[in-house]
Design a protein around this motif. Structure first.
Motif, PDB file in Angstrom:
ATOM      1  N   UNK A  21      14.109 -11.596  -8.254  1.00  0.00           N
ATOM      2  CA  UNK A  21      13.434 -10.511  -7.523  1.00  0.00           C
ATOM      3  C   UNK A  21      14.036 -10.259  -6.137  1.00  0.00           C
ATOM      4  N   UNK A  22      14.798 -11.209  -5.636  1.00  0.00           N
ATOM      5  CA  UNK A  22      15.339 -11.087  -4.279  1.00  0.00           C
ATOM      6  C   UNK A  22      16.861 -10.998  -4.278  1.00  0.00           C
ATOM      7  N   UNK A  23      17.439 -10.619  -5.419  1.00  0.00           N
ATOM      8  CA  UNK A  23      18.900 -10.537  -5.527  1.00  0.00           C
ATOM      9  C   UNK A  23      19.304  -9.145  -5.988  1.00  0.00           C
ATOM     10  N   UNK A  24      20.340  -8.621  -5.375  1.00  0.00           N
ATOM     11  CA  UNK A  24      20.984  -7.404  -5.851  1.00  0.00           C
ATOM     12  C   UNK A  24      22.389  -7.811  -6.274  1.00  0.00           C
ATOM     13  N   UNK A  32      21.515 -11.465  -1.266  1.00  0.00           N
ATOM     14  CA  UNK A  32      20.160 -12.013  -1.210  1.00  0.00           C
ATOM     15  C   UNK A  32      19.372 -11.203  -0.186  1.00  0.00           C
ATOM     16  N   UNK A  33      18.238 -10.693  -0.613  1.00  0.00           N
ATOM     17  CA  UNK A  33      17.370  -9.912   0.263  1.00  0.00           C
ATOM     18  C   UNK A  33      16.461 -10.882   1.019  1.00  0.00           C
ATOM     19  N   UNK A  34      16.886 -11.224   2.234  1.00  0.00           N
ATOM     20  CA  UNK A  34      16.187 -12.243   3.018  1.00  0.00           C
ATOM     21  C   UNK A  34      14.735 -11.874   3.301  1.00  0.00           C
ATOM     22  N   UNK A  35      14.480 -10.600   3.583  1.00  0.00           N
ATOM     23  CA  UNK A  35      13.099 -10.184   3.870  1.00  0.00           C
ATOM     24  C   UNK A  35      12.225 -10.299   2.625  1.00  0.00           C
ATOM     25  N   UNK A  40       7.907 -13.133  -0.166  1.00  0.00           N
ATOM     26  CA  UNK A  40       7.431 -13.900  -1.314  1.00  0.00           C
ATOM     27  C   UNK A  40       6.901 -15.273  -0.883  1.00  0.00           C
ATOM     28  N   UNK A  41       7.487 -15.836   0.148  1.00  0.00           N
ATOM     29  CA  UNK A  41       6.954 -17.088   0.701  1.00  0.00           C
ATOM     30  C   UNK A  41       5.567 -16.831   1.299  1.00  0.00           C
ATOM     31  N   UNK A  42       5.440 -15.742   2.041  1.00  0.00           N
ATOM     32  CA  UNK A  42       4.160 -15.402   2.669  1.00  0.00           C
ATOM     33  C   UNK A  42       3.058 -15.168   1.630  1.00  0.00           C
ATOM     34  N   UNK A  43       3.432 -14.630   0.474  1.00  0.00           N
ATOM     35  CA  UNK A  43       2.450 -14.363  -0.583  1.00  0.00           C
ATOM     36  C   UNK A  43       2.203 -15.571  -1.478  1.00  0.00           C
ATOM     37  N   UNK A  44       2.969 -16.636  -1.266  1.00  0.00           N
ATOM     38  CA  UNK A  44       2.777 -17.838  -2.062  1.00  0.00           C
ATOM     39  C   UNK A  44       3.541 -17.854  -3.378  1.00  0.00           C
ATOM     40  N   UNK A  45       4.399 -16.860  -3.598  1.00  0.00           N
ATOM     41  CA  UNK A  45       5.212 -16.819  -4.818  1.00  0.00           C
ATOM     42  C   UNK A  45       6.326 -17.859  -4.729  1.00  0.00           C
ATOM     43  N   UNK A  46       6.985 -17.908  -3.584  1.00  0.00           N
ATOM     44  CA  UNK A  46       8.004 -18.921  -3.297  1.00  0.00           C
ATOM     45  C   UNK A  46       7.429 -19.863  -2.253  1.00  0.00           C
ATOM     46  N   UNK A  47       8.085 -21.014  -2.078  1.00  0.00           N
ATOM     47  CA  UNK A  47       7.655 -21.968  -1.058  1.00  0.00           C
ATOM     48  C   UNK A  47       8.771 -22.128  -0.027  1.00  0.00           C
ATOM     49  N   UNK A  48       8.491 -22.920   0.982  1.00  0.00           N
ATOM     50  CA  UNK A  48       9.510 -23.225   1.992  1.00  0.00           C
ATOM     51  C   UNK A  48      10.725 -23.892   1.343  1.00  0.00           C
TER      52      UNK A  48
END
Length: 69
Positions: A21-24, A32-35, A40-48
């Motif tokens: 979802x974060x790659x073009x 890699x789409x850093x934002x 996704x980290x903020x929403x809990x989809x990814x973690x630190x």
């Protein structure tokens, strides 16, 4: 992993599948789409830990990535 041919292929498959979802894809490189990662980290989809994995992959195999201008 980046130094062994088989492990390198597995790493790329994991990376693309996990972070799609974060790659073009641009030709043979990825951006890699850093934002998107941060969102996704903020929403809990990814973690630190995911941020660390993305950073480590970009450092270990920079030839896979193009810079997002």
């Amino acid at each position: 992993m980046a130094n062994d041919t088989t492990q390198r292929l597995r790493l790329k498959q994991f990376f693309v599948n996990e972070y799609y979802p974060a790659i073009i894809h641009t030709g043979s490189k990825m951006v890699v789409l850093e934002k998107t990662i941060e969102s996704m980290i903020a929403r809990g989809v990814f973690s630190e830990d995911d941020r660390g994995i993305v950073t480590a992959a970009k450092q270990a195999v920079p030839e896979w990535f193009a810079s997002a201008v």
